[in-house]
Design an enzyme around this catalytic site. Structure first.
Site, short mmCIF file in Angstrom:
data_model
loop_
_atom_site.label_atom_id
_atom_site.label_comp_id
_atom_site.label_asym_id
_atom_site.label_seq_id
_atom_site.Cartn_x
_atom_site.Cartn_y
_atom_site.Cartn_z
N ASP A 1 0.72 -1.29 0.01
CA ASP A 1 -0.06 -0.01 0.06
C ASP A 1 0.79 1.12 -0.02
OD1 ASP A 1 1.18 -0.49 2.76
OD2 ASP A 1 -0.93 -0.98 3.45
N ASN B 1 -7.18 -3.17 14.58
CA ASN B 1 -8.30 -3.45 14.45
C ASN B 1 -8.74 -4.38 13.32
OD1 ASN B 1 -7.62 -2.43 11.97
ND2 ASN B 1 -9.02 -0.58 11.76
N HIS C 1 -6.74 -4.95 10.26
CA HIS C 1 -6.78 -4.84 8.96
C HIS C 1 -5.46 -5.36 8.58
CE1 HIS C 1 -4.44 -0.58 9.87
NE2 HIS C 1 -3.67 -1.44 9.42
N GLU D 1 -9.33 -2.00 5.69
CA GLU D 1 -10.18 -1.76 6.92
C GLU D 1 -11.46 -2.53 7.16
OE1 GLU D 1 -8.32 -0.09 9.13
OE2 GLU D 1 -7.96 2.05 8.52
C1 GLP Z 1 -0.10 0.14 8.59
C2 GLP Z 1 0.10 -0.64 7.36
C3 GLP Z 1 -0.13 -2.18 7.37
C4 GLP Z 1 0.72 -2.54 8.87
C5 GLP Z 1 -0.27 -1.87 10.24
C6 GLP Z 1 0.36 -2.36 11.52
O1 GLP Z 1 -1.68 0.48 8.71
N1 GLP Z 1 -0.72 -0.17 6.17
O2 GLP Z 1 0.47 -2.84 6.61
O3 GLP Z 1 0.47 -3.87 9.28
O4 GLP Z 1 -0.08 -0.62 9.85
O5 GLP Z 1 1.52 -1.41 11.66
P1 GLP Z 1 2.28 -1.70 12.95
O6 GLP Z 1 3.25 -2.70 12.84
O7 GLP Z 1 3.27 -0.29 12.89
O8 GLP Z 1 1.72 -1.78 14.20
#
Ligand code: GLP
Length: 257
Positions: free
Chosen positions: A67, A136, A138, A143
């Site tokens: 993304d 959450n 995702h 989402e």
């Molecule tokens: C973002 C990314 C996800 C990632 C998530 C968790 O939203 N788009 O790909 O898995 O954050 O991030 P973190 O590892 O910083 O908790």
């Protein structure tokens, strides 16, 4: 689903990196799907060390990230383009033409999403997809309520996701609230999936992903449909798993039997 529980985040991260290395060793031209976020940083640190010892190991790979924020130029320090350059691409000396991320600054994000989806197809699909997990539930930026068959497209981020990611932006900066993300259907097309989740903030999402119903309310629960999905978690993220004893019986200390 294979559930591997490790004593701490570092051990889970090193094992994730080791599995990526093993895949690339057996398939030097592998197409890797990559993720961003704080969870992935120790994984990429380990891959950088591996590169230092085996400089040719990654020379044939192609990568597609999950993304990118809409509105951020690839040179914006908080763009996922920059994240990847900083944590992986520069050190691995990967040719830019073989490292793909959606362009968040594309004038037509819908057309960019379609182009990205097609580029994955043209590359022969993703051999190994690395995933993190939102608190959450995702995956990518899919989402809750995302269609379980969705393809790469624009998504509006929830307030909780914007708040969680605000830590990477300076106080006076606006955190983007839209992104281009691979869809859940796109992710499920990967031949193999590795999801890494560490820390207590992920325990609820981990339990719903693994033991909850298959539901768009928890996008990661879609991995229940995948035939080769491995979930790597640390103790803290595993806290709410009801069948934990079973997972640890099948895979003691995260061992793959
Ligand atoms: C973002 C990314 C996800 C990632 C998530 C968790 O939203 N788009 O790909 O898995 O954050 O991030 P973190 O590892 O910083 O908790």
């Amino acid at each position: 689903m294979k559930i591997l529980i490790f004593p701490d985040a570092q051990t889970a991260s090193l094992e994730t990196a080791r599995r990526i290395m093993t895949r690339v060793a057996t398939m030097p031209k592998a197409v890797l799907g990559l993720a961003t976020g704080g969870t992935m940083e120790p994984v990429y640190t380990a891959l950088r060390s591996a590169f230092a010892q085996h400089p040719m190991a990654f020379s044939g790979i192609t990568t597609f990230n999950l993304d990118e924020y809409i509105g951020l130029h690839p040179d914006h320090p908080q763009s996922y383009h920059c994240y990847m350059k900083k944590h992986l691409f520069a050190a691995l000396q990967l040719p830019v033409a073989r490292t793909h991320l959606p362009r968040g600054d594309a004038p037509d994000p819908d057309a960019e999403s379609a182009r990205y989806e097609d580029a994955i197809l043209q590359a022969g699909g993703i051999d190994l997809q690395l995933l993190g997990l939102g608190a959450n539930g995702h995956i990518g930026f899919n989402e809750p309520t995302s269609s379980l068959t969705s393809r790469t497209r624009i998504k509006t981020l929830t307030r909780s996701t914007v708040a969680a990611n605000a830590r990477f932006f300076s106080e006076d900066e606006r955190v983007p609230d839209t992104a281009i993300t691979m869809g859940i259907g796109t992710i499920l097309d990967a031949k193999q999936i590795l999801l890494l989740a560490t820390g207590a903030a992920k325990k609820d999402a981990v339990a719903k992903m693994i033991e909850g119903p298959l539901s768009a309310a928890c996008p990661a629960s879609a991995l229940q449909l995948h035939r080769h999905a491995t979930i790597l978690v640390d103790e803290a993220a595993a806290t709410d798993l009801k069948l934990r004893v079973y997972y640890e019986t099948v895979h003691p200390s995260g061992a793959d039997k």
